[in-house]
Motif scaffolding. Structure first.
Motif, PDB file in Angstrom:
ATOM      1  N   HIS A 185      14.262   6.733  -4.047  1.00 44.89           N
ATOM      2  CA  HIS A 185      13.843   5.617  -4.282  1.00 44.89           C
ATOM      3  C   HIS A 185      13.384   5.254  -5.835  1.00 44.89           C
ATOM      4  O   HIS A 185      13.876   4.110  -6.308  1.00 44.89           O
ATOM      5  CB  HIS A 185      12.687   5.248  -3.555  1.00 44.89           C
ATOM      6  N   PHE A 186      12.770   6.116  -6.495  1.00 44.44           N
ATOM      7  CA  PHE A 186      12.593   6.062  -7.795  1.00 44.44           C
ATOM      8  C   PHE A 186      13.780   5.895  -8.510  1.00 44.44           C
ATOM      9  O   PHE A 186      13.797   5.173  -9.459  1.00 44.44           O
ATOM     10  CB  PHE A 186      11.805   7.314  -8.365  1.00 44.44           C
ATOM     11  N   LEU A 187      14.729   6.838  -8.245  1.00 41.45           N
ATOM     12  CA  LEU A 187      16.007   6.662  -8.966  1.00 41.45           C
ATOM     13  C   LEU A 187      16.685   5.218  -8.839  1.00 41.45           C
ATOM     14  O   LEU A 187      17.413   4.761  -9.921  1.00 41.45           O
ATOM     15  CB  LEU A 187      17.038   7.818  -8.556  1.00 41.45           C
ATOM     16  N   ASP A 188      16.613   4.858  -7.676  1.00 41.42           N
ATOM     17  CA  ASP A 188      17.303   3.444  -7.253  1.00 41.42           C
ATOM     18  C   ASP A 188      16.604   2.384  -8.165  1.00 41.42           C
ATOM     19  O   ASP A 188      17.360   1.527  -8.460  1.00 41.42           O
ATOM     20  CB  ASP A 188      17.133   3.229  -5.817  1.00 41.42           C
ATOM     21  N   CYS A 189      15.307   2.535  -8.231  1.00 42.69           N
ATOM     22  CA  CYS A 189      14.668   1.622  -9.205  1.00 42.69           C
ATOM     23  C   CYS A 189      15.186   1.440 -10.532  1.00 42.69           C
ATOM     24  O   CYS A 189      15.320   0.506 -11.074  1.00 42.69           O
ATOM     25  CB  CYS A 189      12.894   1.863  -9.167  1.00 42.69           C
ATOM     26  N   ILE A 190      14.966   2.822 -11.366  1.00 42.55           N
ATOM     27  CA  ILE A 190      15.269   2.861 -12.659  1.00 42.55           C
ATOM     28  C   ILE A 190      16.869   2.925 -13.109  1.00 42.55           C
ATOM     29  O   ILE A 190      17.242   2.524 -14.173  1.00 42.55           O
ATOM     30  CB  ILE A 190      14.566   3.851 -13.431  1.00 42.55           C
ATOM     31  N   LEU A 191      17.618   3.286 -12.260  1.00 39.81           N
ATOM     32  CA  LEU A 191      19.177   3.374 -12.508  1.00 39.81           C
ATOM     33  C   LEU A 191      20.002   2.082 -11.688  1.00 39.81           C
ATOM     34  O   LEU A 191      20.433   2.292 -10.605  1.00 39.81           O
ATOM     35  CB  LEU A 191      19.583   4.877 -12.019  1.00 39.81           C
ATOM     36  N   ASP A 192      20.135   1.005 -12.200  1.00 41.44           N
ATOM     37  CA  ASP A 192      20.632  -0.247 -11.571  1.00 41.44           C
ATOM     38  C   ASP A 192      22.045  -0.394 -12.014  1.00 41.44           C
ATOM     39  O   ASP A 192      22.636  -0.964 -11.449  1.00 41.44           O
ATOM     40  CB  ASP A 192      19.905  -1.118 -11.591  1.00 41.44           C
ATOM     41  N   SER A 193      22.411   0.183 -13.384  1.00 40.13           N
ATOM     42  CA  SER A 193      23.637  -0.470 -14.034  1.00 40.13           C
ATOM     43  C   SER A 193      24.177   0.851 -14.907  1.00 40.13           C
ATOM     44  O   SER A 193      23.260   1.903 -15.083  1.00 40.13           O
ATOM     45  CB  SER A 193      23.424  -1.477 -14.846  1.00 40.13           C
ATOM     46  N   SER A 194      25.314   0.604 -15.165  1.00 37.54           N
ATOM     47  CA  SER A 194      25.761   1.779 -16.248  1.00 37.54           C
ATOM     48  C   SER A 194      25.094   1.937 -17.335  1.00 37.54           C
ATOM     49  O   SER A 194      24.854   3.066 -18.030  1.00 37.54           O
ATOM     50  CB  SER A 194      27.279   1.377 -16.338  1.00 37.54           C
ATOM     51  N   MET A 195      24.327   0.870 -17.988  1.00 39.40           N
ATOM     52  CA  MET A 195      23.506   0.620 -19.132  1.00 39.40           C
ATOM     53  C   MET A 195      22.254   1.691 -18.800  1.00 39.40           C
ATOM     54  O   MET A 195      21.898   2.432 -19.697  1.00 39.40           O
ATOM     55  CB  MET A 195      23.182  -0.577 -19.286  1.00 39.40           C
ATOM     56  N   ASP A 196      21.528   1.533 -17.599  1.00 40.74           N
ATOM     57  CA  ASP A 196      20.531   2.526 -17.321  1.00 40.74           C
ATOM     58  C   ASP A 196      20.944   3.826 -17.527  1.00 40.74           C
ATOM     59  O   ASP A 196      20.178   4.856 -17.855  1.00 40.74           O
ATOM     60  CB  ASP A 196      19.947   2.244 -16.186  1.00 40.74           C
ATOM     61  N   VAL A 197      22.296   4.166 -16.586  1.00 41.83           N
ATOM     62  CA  VAL A 197      22.698   5.658 -16.699  1.00 41.83           C
ATOM     63  C   VAL A 197      22.898   6.225 -18.131  1.00 41.83           C
ATOM     64  O   VAL A 197      22.538   7.262 -18.511  1.00 41.83           O
ATOM     65  CB  VAL A 197      23.893   5.720 -15.801  1.00 41.83           C
ATOM     66  N   GLU A 198      23.678   5.367 -18.995  1.00 42.68           N
ATOM     67  CA  GLU A 198      23.815   5.774 -20.328  1.00 42.68           C
ATOM     68  C   GLU A 198      22.676   6.041 -21.244  1.00 42.68           C
ATOM     69  O   GLU A 198      22.591   6.948 -21.757  1.00 42.68           O
ATOM     70  CB  GLU A 198      24.948   4.668 -21.031  1.00 42.68           C
ATOM     71  N   LYS A 199      21.735   5.252 -20.868  1.00 42.09           N
ATOM     72  CA  LYS A 199      20.291   5.448 -21.530  1.00 42.09           C
ATOM     73  C   LYS A 199      19.811   6.762 -21.278  1.00 42.09           C
ATOM     74  O   LYS A 199      19.256   7.518 -22.275  1.00 42.09           O
ATOM     75  CB  LYS A 199      19.362   4.194 -21.327  1.00 42.09           C
ATOM     76  N   LEU A 200      19.575   7.061 -20.226  1.00 43.89           N
ATOM     77  CA  LEU A 200      18.955   8.452 -19.827  1.00 43.89           C
ATOM     78  C   LEU A 200      19.819   9.532 -20.046  1.00 43.89           C
ATOM     79  O   LEU A 200      19.487  10.545 -20.226  1.00 43.89           O
ATOM     80  CB  LEU A 200      18.514   8.507 -18.053  1.00 43.89           C
ATOM     81  N   SER A 201      21.328   9.363 -20.024  1.00 46.12           N
ATOM     82  CA  SER A 201      22.124  10.408 -20.457  1.00 46.12           C
ATOM     83  C   SER A 201      22.015  10.706 -21.876  1.00 46.12           C
ATOM     84  O   SER A 201      21.768  11.843 -22.305  1.00 46.12           O
ATOM     85  CB  SER A 201      23.462   9.896 -20.152  1.00 46.12           C
ATOM     86  N   ARG A 202      21.629   9.782 -22.648  1.00 45.76           N
ATOM     87  CA  ARG A 202      21.379   9.834 -24.180  1.00 45.76           C
ATOM     88  C   ARG A 202      20.281  10.713 -24.381  1.00 45.76           C
ATOM     89  O   ARG A 202      20.042  11.474 -25.424  1.00 45.76           O
ATOM     90  CB  ARG A 202      21.425   8.840 -25.066  1.00 45.76           C
ATOM     91  N   LYS A 203      19.027  10.617 -23.482  1.00 47.06           N
ATOM     92  CA  LYS A 203      18.159  11.530 -23.462  1.00 47.06           C
ATOM     93  C   LYS A 203      18.278  12.760 -22.983  1.00 47.06           C
ATOM     94  O   LYS A 203      17.166  13.561 -23.213  1.00 47.06           O
ATOM     95  CB  LYS A 203      16.978  10.698 -22.699  1.00 47.06           C
ATOM     96  N   GLY A 204      19.328  12.837 -22.607  1.00 44.92           N
ATOM     97  CA  GLY A 204      19.445  14.219 -21.901  1.00 44.92           C
ATOM     98  C   GLY A 204      19.025  14.440 -20.434  1.00 44.92           C
ATOM     99  O   GLY A 204      18.570  15.624 -19.749  1.00 44.92           O
ATOM    100  N   ILE A 205      18.135  13.149 -19.796  1.00 45.77           N
ATOM    101  CA  ILE A 205      17.769  13.252 -18.477  1.00 45.77           C
ATOM    102  C   ILE A 205      18.691  13.331 -17.372  1.00 45.77           C
ATOM    103  O   ILE A 205      18.576  13.859 -16.568  1.00 45.77           O
ATOM    104  CB  ILE A 205      16.848  12.188 -18.388  1.00 45.77           C
TER     105      ILE A 205
END
Length: 424
Positions: free
Chosen positions: A311-331
Motif C-alpha cells: 500500500h505504501f508503494l502504491d501511494c508513492i509510485l503512481d506514474s513513470s515519473m515517480d518510478v524514475e525519481k526513486l530510480s535516480r536515488k538508487g531506491i
C-alpha cells in the motif's frame, strides 16, 4: 417415514458440521480465491514444478517428476541404501492424516498411498535441492537443475507460491531422516540461503529471526519466508492516516528521498525532518509474483506487514515519473526497464486486497508526512511548483517572463534617469 427422514437429515448435517469445524481449525494451505486470482492468475501458478496436490495433475509440470525421482534415488544411495525408500514412506505414513487436513480443499482424489507417495517425492526433492544448493561439491556434474540458471530461478519462484506447498512438518520429518534429527536451525539456514536470490531487497537476512523449535509452529515454506523476512508485531488498533501523495508531489512539498543504506528489512521505511528513507527495492520478473503471494498469505492469516508495504508503494509510485525519481536515488532498481510497466504493476498489487487495518504499520509515518506537507512554506512551495514549474515549457515561460519584467524595470529606470539628465 417422516421421522426417519428427519433423523437421517439431522445425522448427515451433524457429520458435515463436525467435518467443517475440523477443516476450519486445521487448514493451513488454501487455493487463492477467485477475486484475487483474477487480477493476475499467472502470479499464483507454478511454471515448472508442482508441490502438493493442487497442481499435481498439470500436464506442463510433469517434466519435473523425473527430477524428483532422480533426487530421491541420490538420497537413497547416499543415506540409506539398505533400507531403501521404506523409511521415508513409514515416517510420512504416520503423519498422512495430519498432512491431508492441512489442505482446505482436501485432495480426495488421491488415495492414502498416492498421497504419501506425493509427499515423499515432493518433500525429498525440496530437502535434497537446498542441500545441493548449499554444497557445490555435492552436485552431479550433469545435473541440469544446476547447469541452467533459469531452472533455479523458476524453482525459487515456484516453491514459495501460496498454493504450491507441503506442510512444514512433513519437510522436517524427512530432514530428520536425511540429516541429524532436530537440527531445524540448520535446515532454516539452508532454506533461507536457497531463497535469498529471490529476496527483492539488498540486505537479505540469512540467519532466522528466531530458531525453529517446533516444526508445527511453521505452516509451510511461504509462512517460513514471511516469518523470517517480513514478520512484524501487530500494533495497537488506533486509527491513523492511510494515504500520502506520490513521490513527485511529495518532492514538490519539500520531502527529500534517500536510500536507507544500513541493514534492516525491506519494510524498514522511515520519515524524519523532511527526509523519507527507503530501503532499496529490486523489481524484476519474479517480484510481482513474490509480493502477490506474500500478500495473499497475509489475507488468510491476519498479518499485514507486506500488505501495508505494498500500500505504501502504491501511494508513492503512481506514474513513470515517480518510478524514475526513486530510480535516480538508487531506491528502485528497475530490471524491467520500462518505468511505466513498474508503476502499472505496483498500482495493481492492491487490487481485490483488503485495505490497511487499524494497525497499519506506516500510519504514524504517514501522519508525520502529511503534517510536514501541510506546513505553510511547504504548501506554498508545492503550489508554486505545480503552477509554474510543472514542465520544462512552464519553467521557460517563467524565466522569459522574469527576464521581460527585469528588462522592463531596467528600461523604466533608464528612462527616468535619462529624463533627469536632460532636465539638468
Amino acid at each position: 417415514m417422516e421421522s426417519n427422514n428427519t433423523e437421517l437429515a439431522s445425522t448427515s448435517l451433524k457429520a458435515k458440521l463436525s467435518q467443517l469445524a475440523d477443516a476450519q481449525s486445521e487448514s493451513t494451505i488454501y487455493r487463492v480465491h477467485r477475486q484475487l486470482r483474477n487480477v493476475n492468475p499467472k502470479a499464483y501458478e507454478p511454471e515448472m514444478i508442482a508441490i502438493g496436490p493442487y497442481h499435481h495433475d498439470n500436464e506442463h509440470l510433469k517434466m519435473m517428476e523425473d527430477h524428483k525421482l532422480r533426487y530421491l534415488q541420490q538420497l537413497l544411495v547416499e543415506k540409506n541404501p539398505l533400507d531403501g525408500v521404506g523409511r521415508y514412506v513409514a515416517a510420512l505414513e504416520r503423519v498422512e492424516a495430519d498432512a491431508r487436513k492441512c489442505y482446505a480443499d482436501q485432495p480426495r482424489s488421491l488415495t492414502p498411498a498416492q498421497f504419501i507417495e506425493m509427499l515423499v517425492l515432493d518433500g525429498c526433492f525440496i530437502v535434497q535441492l537446498v542441500r545441493k544448493f548449499d554444497k557445490v561439491n555435492s552436485r552431479e556434474t550433469k545435473d541440469p537443475i544446476f547447469q541452467m540458471d533459469w531452472m533455479i530461478n523458476n524453482l525459487q519462484r515456484d516453491l514459495m507460491l501460496f498454493e504450491n506447498q507441503l506442510p512444514f512438518f512433513v519437510l522436517c520429518e524427512l530432514y530428520d531422516l536425511i540429516e541429524v534429527p532436530g537440527q531445524y536451525k540448520r535446515f532454516g539456514f539452508l532454506l533461507l540461503k536457497f531463497f535469498s536470490i529471490l529476496y527483492p531487497g539488498r540486505y537479505c537476512p540469512l540467519v532466522p529471526v528466531k530458531p525453529i523449535i517446533d516444526p508445527r509452529q511453521v505452516k509451510h515454506l511461504l509462512d517460513f519466508i514471511h516469518l523470517n523476512w517480513f514478520h512484524h508485531s501487530s500494533r495497537p488498533g488506533k486509527e491513523k492516516v492511510k494515504f500520502i501523495d506520490t513521490a513527485t508531489r511529495l518532492e514538490e512539498a519539500n520531502v527529500k528521498f534517500e536510500i536507507r543504506s544500513e541493514g534492516g528489512t525491506l519494510l524498514n521505511v522511515g520519515f524524519e525532518e523532511g527526509v523519507m528513507k527507503i530501503p532499496p527495492l529490486t523489481i524484476e520478473d519474479r517480484t510481482e509474483s513474490f509480493l502477490r503471494n506474500l500478500v495473499t498469505y497475509e489475507q488468510y492469516f491476519q498479518h499485514t506487514s507486506v500488505t501495508d508495504y505494498v500500500h505504501f508503494l502504491d501511494c508513492i509510485l503512481d506514474s513513470s515519473m515517480d518510478v524514475e525519481k526513486l530510480s535516480r536515488k538508487g531506491i528502485i532498481d528497475n530490471w524491467l526497464g520500462d518505468a511505466r510497466t513498474v508503476a502499472e504493476m505496483v498500482n495493481k498489487l492492491g487490487d481485490s486486497v483488503a485495505g490497511p487495518g487499524d494497525s497499519f504499520v506506516y500510519g504514524e509515518m504517514f501522519e508525520d508526512v502529511q503534517k510536514h506537507c501541510a506546513k505553510p512554506m511547504n504548501k506554498w512551495r508545492a503550489s508554486l511548483k505545480r503552477k509554474y514549474f510543472n514542465s520544462p515549457w512552464a519553467v521557460i515561460s517563467v524565466l522569459v517572463g522574469a527576464m521581460l519584467l527585469i528588462l522592463t524595470a531596467v528600461q523604466t529606470v533608464f528612462t527616468i534617469l535619462q529624463g533627469r539628465c536632460s532636465n539638468i
